[in-house]
Write an enzyme that holds these catalytic residues in place. Structure first.
Site, mmCIF file in Angstrom:
data_model
loop_
_atom_site.group_PDB
_atom_site.id
_atom_site.type_symbol
_atom_site.label_atom_id
_atom_site.label_comp_id
_atom_site.label_asym_id
_atom_site.label_seq_id
_atom_site.Cartn_x
_atom_site.Cartn_y
_atom_site.Cartn_z
ATOM 1 N N GLY A 45 0.830 -1.193 0.000
ATOM 2 C CA GLY A 45 0.000 0.000 0.000
ATOM 3 C C GLY A 45 0.866 1.244 0.000
ATOM 4 N N GLN A 50 3.054 9.847 1.228
ATOM 5 C CA GLN A 50 4.309 9.085 1.302
ATOM 6 C C GLN A 50 5.234 9.361 0.121
ATOM 7 O OE1 GLN A 50 2.133 5.191 2.137
ATOM 8 N NE2 GLN A 50 4.015 4.941 3.315
ATOM 9 N N CYS A 102 5.082 -0.227 7.498
ATOM 10 C CA CYS A 102 4.834 0.933 6.649
ATOM 11 C C CYS A 102 6.132 1.276 5.925
ATOM 12 C CB CYS A 102 4.386 2.105 7.519
ATOM 13 S SG CYS A 102 4.010 3.597 6.596
ATOM 14 N N LEU A 103 6.037 1.560 4.628
ATOM 15 C CA LEU A 103 7.240 1.896 3.864
ATOM 16 C C LEU A 103 7.889 3.179 4.386
ATOM 17 C CD1 LEU A 103 6.029 1.101 0.216
ATOM 18 C CD2 LEU A 103 7.596 -0.255 1.624
ATOM 19 N N HIS A 144 -5.195 1.374 6.852
ATOM 20 C CA HIS A 144 -3.842 1.913 7.090
ATOM 21 C C HIS A 144 -3.557 3.057 6.098
ATOM 22 C CE1 HIS A 144 0.639 1.303 7.850
ATOM 23 N NE2 HIS A 144 0.623 2.054 6.765
ATOM 24 N N GLU A 145 -3.882 2.810 4.814
ATOM 25 C CA GLU A 145 -3.608 3.833 3.790
ATOM 26 C C GLU A 145 -4.516 5.046 3.973
ATOM 27 O OE1 GLU A 145 -0.939 3.576 2.267
ATOM 28 O OE2 GLU A 145 -0.675 1.491 2.885
ATOM 29 N N HIS A 148 -3.206 7.463 6.367
ATOM 30 C CA HIS A 148 -2.147 8.342 5.844
ATOM 31 C C HIS A 148 -2.734 9.649 5.316
ATOM 32 C CE1 HIS A 148 1.671 6.255 6.083
ATOM 33 N NE2 HIS A 148 1.153 5.135 5.603
HETATM 34 NI NI NI Z 1 2.003 3.213 5.677
#
Ligand code: NI
Length: 201
Positions: A45, A50, A102-103, A144-145, A148
């Site tokens: 995701g 991000q 998370c990236l 989760h996304e 963000h």
């Molecule tokens: Ni994330």
């Protein structure tokens, strides 16, 4: 084009996002770039903040997990799913706990409690409107996304005690002292690991 992923500590991850008003060529290029970025980083995701942007947009791509999820009651779309201007309109009373990462926070994984199912309204990349219910893994990644886009990170949802245990690790990420195998943008330092970016383009 693979974009650098903004790490914990960058302002943009805590900034509110704005509705996308119309389809445009740059938007479609951005979506393709975000898909390339997710795939380059091996993520599932990715949300616009991000990659340093304030659009209300995120991508979910469970394909890398397909083999792990065989035999489970989960439908995995063949294409990365694009969510534009999403709104979560319903959450199940039932919660579930699952490990998240998370990236933007490399190498940190913690159990997070979230509603097991949600209903979400969104536009896909063709600006077709959807109102769909998701459960399990997909509901998890979508929430989760979605967070963000609200400036919320999964580490905000764990106990203060667990967060304290992570303090040193989180500081290393904020300072860019990490070994990410994808290009990252670090507050005050700019893009690191850019050579990876060139390789994967
Ligand atoms: Ni994330």
């Amino acid at each position: 084009m693979v974009l650098p992923i903004y790490l914990l500590g960058t302002e943009i991850l805590r900034t509110n996002t704005e509705e996308i008003r119309a389809d445009s060529e740059p938007l479609q290029v951005l979506i393709d770039d975000m898909i390339a970025t997710i795939q380059g980083a091996g993520g599932i995701g990715l949300a616009a903040p991000q990659v340093g942007l304030t659009e209300r947009l995120f991508i979910v791509d469970l394909l890398p997990m397909k083999e792990n999820l065989i035999g489970q009651d989960i439908e995995i779309p063949d294409q990365p799913m694009v969510f534009i201007n999403p709104t979560i309109v319903e959450e199940s009373d039932e919660d579930s706990e699952m490990e998240e990462g998370c990236l933007s926070i490399p190498d940190v994984h913690e159990e997070v409690l979230r509603p097991e199912a949600i209903r979400i309204r969104y536009l896909d990349r063709n600006f077709q409107a959807h109102n769909r219910r998701f459960y399990g893994m997909l509901a998890r990644v979508i929430q989760h996304e979605f967070d963000h886009l609200e400036g919320i990170l999964f580490i905000d949802l764990i106990s203060p005690f667990k967060r304290r245990l992570l303090k040193r690790k989180l500081k290393e990420i904020i300072d860019g002292e990490i070994e990410a195998d994808y290009p990252v943008f670090v507050s005050g330092k700019g893009v690191l690991h850019a050579e990876i970016s060139r390789k994967t383009q």
